[in-house]
Design a protein around this motif. Structure first.
Motif, PDB file in Angstrom:
ATOM      1  N   ILE A   2     -73.325  -2.470  27.122  1.00  0.00           N
ATOM      2  CA  ILE A   2     -72.543  -1.360  27.710  1.00  0.00           C
ATOM      3  C   ILE A   2     -71.602  -0.963  26.930  1.00  0.00           C
ATOM      4  CG2 ILE A   2     -70.825  -1.474  29.704  1.00  0.00           C
ATOM      5  CD1 ILE A   2     -72.114  -4.211  30.526  1.00  0.00           C
ATOM      6  N   THR A   3     -71.723   0.619  26.657  1.00  0.00           N
ATOM      7  CA  THR A   3     -70.638   1.307  25.800  1.00  0.00           C
ATOM      8  C   THR A   3     -69.414   1.553  26.701  1.00  0.00           C
ATOM      9  OG1 THR A   3     -72.482   2.207  24.620  1.00  0.00           O
ATOM     10  CG2 THR A   3     -70.390   3.217  24.649  1.00  0.00           C
ATOM     11  N   VAL A   4     -68.256   0.807  26.203  1.00  0.00           N
ATOM     12  CA  VAL A   4     -66.823   1.238  26.859  1.00  0.00           C
ATOM     13  C   VAL A   4     -66.133   2.305  25.981  1.00  0.00           C
ATOM     14  CG1 VAL A   4     -64.866   0.098  27.863  1.00  0.00           C
ATOM     15  CG2 VAL A   4     -67.037  -1.182  27.611  1.00  0.00           C
ATOM     16  N   VAL A   5     -65.861   3.242  26.628  1.00  0.00           N
ATOM     17  CA  VAL A   5     -65.174   4.347  25.956  1.00  0.00           C
ATOM     18  C   VAL A   5     -63.721   4.529  26.328  1.00  0.00           C
ATOM     19  CG1 VAL A   5     -65.197   6.960  25.307  1.00  0.00           C
ATOM     20  CG2 VAL A   5     -67.580   5.546  25.479  1.00  0.00           C
ATOM     21  N   GLY A   6     -62.851   4.308  25.447  1.00  0.00           N
ATOM     22  CA  GLY A   6     -61.520   4.770  25.687  1.00  0.00           C
ATOM     23  C   GLY A   6     -61.208   6.223  25.592  1.00  0.00           C
ATOM     24  N   THR A   7     -60.857   7.115  26.637  1.00  0.00           N
ATOM     25  CA  THR A   7     -60.755   8.436  26.546  1.00  0.00           C
ATOM     26  C   THR A   7     -59.234   9.093  25.822  1.00  0.00           C
ATOM     27  OG1 THR A   7     -59.622   8.653  28.752  1.00  0.00           O
ATOM     28  CG2 THR A   7     -62.064   8.642  28.881  1.00  0.00           C
ATOM     29  N   GLY A   8     -58.508   7.936  25.380  1.00  0.00           N
ATOM     30  CA  GLY A   8     -57.402   8.342  24.757  1.00  0.00           C
ATOM     31  C   GLY A   8     -56.427   9.135  25.907  1.00  0.00           C
ATOM     32  N   THR A   9     -55.454   9.715  25.433  1.00  0.00           N
ATOM     33  CA  THR A   9     -54.312  10.422  26.124  1.00  0.00           C
ATOM     34  C   THR A   9     -54.642  11.887  26.266  1.00  0.00           C
ATOM     35  OG1 THR A   9     -53.103  10.513  24.301  1.00  0.00           O
ATOM     36  CG2 THR A   9     -52.776   8.725  26.167  1.00  0.00           C
ATOM     37  N   GLY A  10     -55.793  12.436  26.847  1.00  0.00           N
ATOM     38  CA  GLY A  10     -56.184  13.855  26.889  1.00  0.00           C
ATOM     39  C   GLY A  10     -57.002  14.220  25.901  1.00  0.00           C
ATOM     40  N   ALA A  11     -57.187  13.454  24.499  1.00  0.00           N
ATOM     41  CA  ALA A  11     -58.048  13.970  23.424  1.00  0.00           C
ATOM     42  C   ALA A  11     -59.641  14.085  24.072  1.00  0.00           C
ATOM     43  CB  ALA A  11     -58.001  13.174  22.375  1.00  0.00           C
ATOM     44  N   PRO A  12     -60.367  15.017  23.294  1.00  0.00           N
ATOM     45  CA  PRO A  12     -61.665  14.996  23.531  1.00  0.00           C
ATOM     46  C   PRO A  12     -62.565  13.987  23.004  1.00  0.00           C
ATOM     47  CG  PRO A  12     -61.340  16.239  21.713  1.00  0.00           C
ATOM     48  CD  PRO A  12     -60.061  16.017  22.358  1.00  0.00           C
ATOM     49  N   LEU A  13     -63.494  13.349  23.631  1.00  0.00           N
ATOM     50  CA  LEU A  13     -64.386  12.358  23.249  1.00  0.00           C
ATOM     51  C   LEU A  13     -64.915  12.687  21.624  1.00  0.00           C
ATOM     52  CD1 LEU A  13     -66.327  11.398  26.377  1.00  0.00           C
ATOM     53  CD2 LEU A  13     -64.216  10.286  25.512  1.00  0.00           C
ATOM     54  N   PRO A  14     -65.180  11.440  21.014  1.00  0.00           N
ATOM     55  CA  PRO A  14     -65.559  11.891  19.489  1.00  0.00           C
ATOM     56  C   PRO A  14     -67.300  11.913  19.919  1.00  0.00           C
ATOM     57  CG  PRO A  14     -65.032   9.711  19.969  1.00  0.00           C
ATOM     58  CD  PRO A  14     -64.386  10.177  21.037  1.00  0.00           C
ATOM     59  N   PRO A  15     -68.092  12.371  18.847  1.00  0.00           N
ATOM     60  CA  PRO A  15     -69.350  13.019  18.903  1.00  0.00           C
ATOM     61  C   PRO A  15     -69.932  11.654  19.138  1.00  0.00           C
ATOM     62  CG  PRO A  15     -68.296  13.927  17.022  1.00  0.00           C
ATOM     63  CD  PRO A  15     -67.141  13.135  17.599  1.00  0.00           C
ATOM     64  N   ASP A  16     -69.655  10.330  18.673  1.00  0.00           N
ATOM     65  CA  ASP A  16     -70.614   9.411  19.035  1.00  0.00           C
ATOM     66  C   ASP A  16     -70.547   8.855  20.417  1.00  0.00           C
ATOM     67  OD1 ASP A  16     -67.952   8.535  18.554  1.00  0.00           O
ATOM     68  OD2 ASP A  16     -68.456   6.558  17.900  1.00  0.00           O
ATOM     69  N   ALA A  17     -69.357   9.046  21.132  1.00  0.00           N
ATOM     70  CA  ALA A  17     -69.008   8.629  22.290  1.00  0.00           C
ATOM     71  C   ALA A  17     -69.728   9.705  23.229  1.00  0.00           C
ATOM     72  CB  ALA A  17     -67.587   8.653  22.733  1.00  0.00           C
ATOM     73  N   GLU A  18     -69.558  10.975  23.021  1.00  0.00           N
ATOM     74  CA  GLU A  18     -70.385  12.115  23.610  1.00  0.00           C
ATOM     75  C   GLU A  18     -71.776  11.861  23.703  1.00  0.00           C
ATOM     76  OE1 GLU A  18     -69.468  16.019  22.598  1.00  0.00           O
ATOM     77  OE2 GLU A  18     -67.770  16.053  23.838  1.00  0.00           O
ATOM     78  N   ALA A  19     -72.408  11.270  22.435  1.00  0.00           N
ATOM     79  CA  ALA A  19     -73.880  11.037  22.452  1.00  0.00           C
ATOM     80  C   ALA A  19     -74.292   9.890  23.361  1.00  0.00           C
ATOM     81  CB  ALA A  19     -74.190  10.595  20.896  1.00  0.00           C
ATOM     82  N   ALA A  20     -73.434   8.795  23.491  1.00  0.00           N
ATOM     83  CA  ALA A  20     -73.523   7.666  24.218  1.00  0.00           C
ATOM     84  C   ALA A  20     -73.614   8.019  25.708  1.00  0.00           C
ATOM     85  CB  ALA A  20     -72.531   6.446  24.017  1.00  0.00           C
ATOM     86  N   VAL A  21     -72.727   8.942  26.160  1.00  0.00           N
ATOM     87  CA  VAL A  21     -72.799   9.293  27.558  1.00  0.00           C
ATOM     88  C   VAL A  21     -73.926  10.171  27.838  1.00  0.00           C
ATOM     89  CG1 VAL A  21     -71.367  10.894  29.304  1.00  0.00           C
ATOM     90  CG2 VAL A  21     -70.051   9.520  27.509  1.00  0.00           C
ATOM     91  N   ALA A  22     -74.396  11.142  26.616  1.00  0.00           N
ATOM     92  CA  ALA A  22     -75.570  11.954  27.219  1.00  0.00           C
ATOM     93  C   ALA A  22     -76.909  10.991  27.325  1.00  0.00           C
ATOM     94  CB  ALA A  22     -75.584  12.963  25.948  1.00  0.00           C
TER      95      ALA A  22
END
Length: 438
Positions: A2-22
């Motif tokens: 289970i990949t848990v991604v902290g979105t931060g405070t308005g910052a875009p997701l880092p590339p590795d997190a975007e890849a996990a979502v994809a």
């Protein structure tokens, strides 16, 4: 996994997190997180509301992933998992750092920490303090999200730098109402929509001003500050202090009138029975010099000292200031003045005179946890004990008699007896806590 991604405070997701979502078959998150992420076309979405149904859905996908892993080990299904979103991959989107009062706790309890791949973002607490240019290693962080607001309010009263994570029914307005007229020189810093350039706001208001406003749903965090103490000395251990390095302080460390002060032997046992702690409220009734109130505040409790003489009230304030703690002082005679005060967790009664029985009765009815009574007159013990018994407390007591070392001429020492004091205490049994005001 289970990949848990902290979105931060308005910052875009880092590339590795975007890849996990994809590659996800299931994406779980608040509505705003799902709307902001680029989700694969075939992924199922779960909008976080009640947590249990979302965790049940995650469990189904985790089981699917395990089935695919076993099929892959047999050479029958490994390729299918890599083709798209069919393999049971799960991504959970959360605000800030999901391991900081976040969803990581619930996921770890349900599925085990070894199944989690956590990608933290910057927490709202860190961002809010950054906006003010303040360090926060000495801050106390307390969550009022889905919890009783009174704990957060008491922490704000007793500590000069607090971050409160808010929620529905426990926002800036409710916190301001709880602190108005009870919190000394506190200012609330309400941080809303942190990280959103178009809507971010960081506003300083008094508790009363906060209570009078509708803050909407975009509040990220509320800071409660005594700005005169916002920059503390360098710390080695983060968070609130571990408590005082000593207690039952000598009477000479307090201003008092004609030795009218609880002796340190009495205070030592009284503190042990009161059990003052961060996030709780203690009453010191008939506070006199405020020595018990000050010592409870040094342990981190929010404290209200009730004293009927004006010079006594001034003395309590002076002693609290000398020891660097916050004590709310209420001028008035108990039990009448107690009716306007918030229910305490524990009470110390060091005065009362002829009204002692009535005072104990009121305090026992309203205290959540414990009542401790110090009496020099033994004929008042039975009535005080009866009042605690009638309120359902488990009672005990002890007569304290001590003799201190005292010098004599000729470089010799004698024992000087102090006045005996009867200390009575009542503890509310756990089985009787139902029905006690929360």
């Amino acid at each position: 996994m289970i990949t848990v991604v902290g979105t931060g405070t308005g910052a875009p997701l880092p590339p590795d997190a975007e890849a996990a979502v994809a590659r996800a078959g299931l994406v779980v998150g608040a509505r705003r997180h799902l709307a902001a992420a680029r989700l694969p076309a075939g992924a199922e979405q779960v909008v976080l509301g009640p947590l249990a149904p979302a965790l049940d859905t995650v469990e189904r996908y985790v089981a699917k992933a395990e089935e695919n892993r076993k099929e892959g080990a047999r050479g029958a299904g490994g390729a299918r998992e890599e083709e798209g979103t069919e393999g049971g991959r799960v991504v959970v989107l959360a605000s800030g750092d999901p391991g900081f009062f976040g969803i990581v706790r619930a996921l770890a309890e349900r599925f085990g920490p070894e199944l989690l791949d956590v990608r933290p973002g910057v927490s709202s607490v860190a961002t809010a303090f950054a906006r003010l240019g303040l360090p926060w290693d000495d801050a106390v962080v307390v969550s009022a999200h889905g919890r009783d607001l009174r704990t957060a309010a008491h922490v704000c009263r007793s500590h000069p730098k607090v971050a409160v994570l808010t929620g529905p029914g426990s926002g800036p307005a409710e916190l301001g109402a709880a602190l108005a007229h009870r919190s000394g020189a506190r200012v609330l810093v309400v941080a809303s929509a942190l990280g959103d350039p178009a809507h971010e706001r960081v506003e300083r208001v008094t508790p009363a001003e906060a209570a009078a406003r509708d803050w909407g749903t975009a509040v990220s965090v509320v800071l409660c500050l005594d700005e005169s103490r916002a920059l503390a000395p360098v710390r080695t251990v983060a968070g609130p202090s571990a408590g005082p390095d000593r207690w039952a302080l000598d009477e000479s460390e307090f201003a008092h009138r004609d030795s009218m002060i609880s002796k340190f032997e009495v205070r030592a046992l009284a503190l042990a029975r009161i059990g003052p702690r961060l996030g709780e409220l203690v009453w010191d009734v008939g506070a006199g010099s405020g020595s018990v109130a000050v010592e409870c505040a040094r342990f981190g409790a929010a404290v209200t000292a009730i004293e009927k003489t004006r010079d006594g009230c001034d003395r309590i304030r002076a002693n609290a200031g000398a020891h660097g703690v916050d004590v709310r002082v209420v001028h008035g005679a108990a039990p009448t003045v107690l009716s306007d005060l918030e229910d305490p967790d524990a009470v110390f009664i060091g005065g009362g005179g002829r009204e002692l029985s009535a005072i104990v009765t009121v305090c026992a009815r309203r205290a959540r946890r414990a009542v401790v009574v110090a009496m020099a007159a033994l004929d008042r013990v039975p009535a005080a004990r009866d009042a605690l018994d009638a309120a359902g407390f488990a009672c005990d007591g002890v007569l304290l008699q001590s003799s201190r070392l005292a010098p004599l001429p000729g470089n010799v020492t004698r024992l000087a007896a102090t006045n005996p004091v009867f200390l009575l205490w009542g503890v509310r049994p756990p089985a009787r806590t139902e029905g006690v005001p929360q």
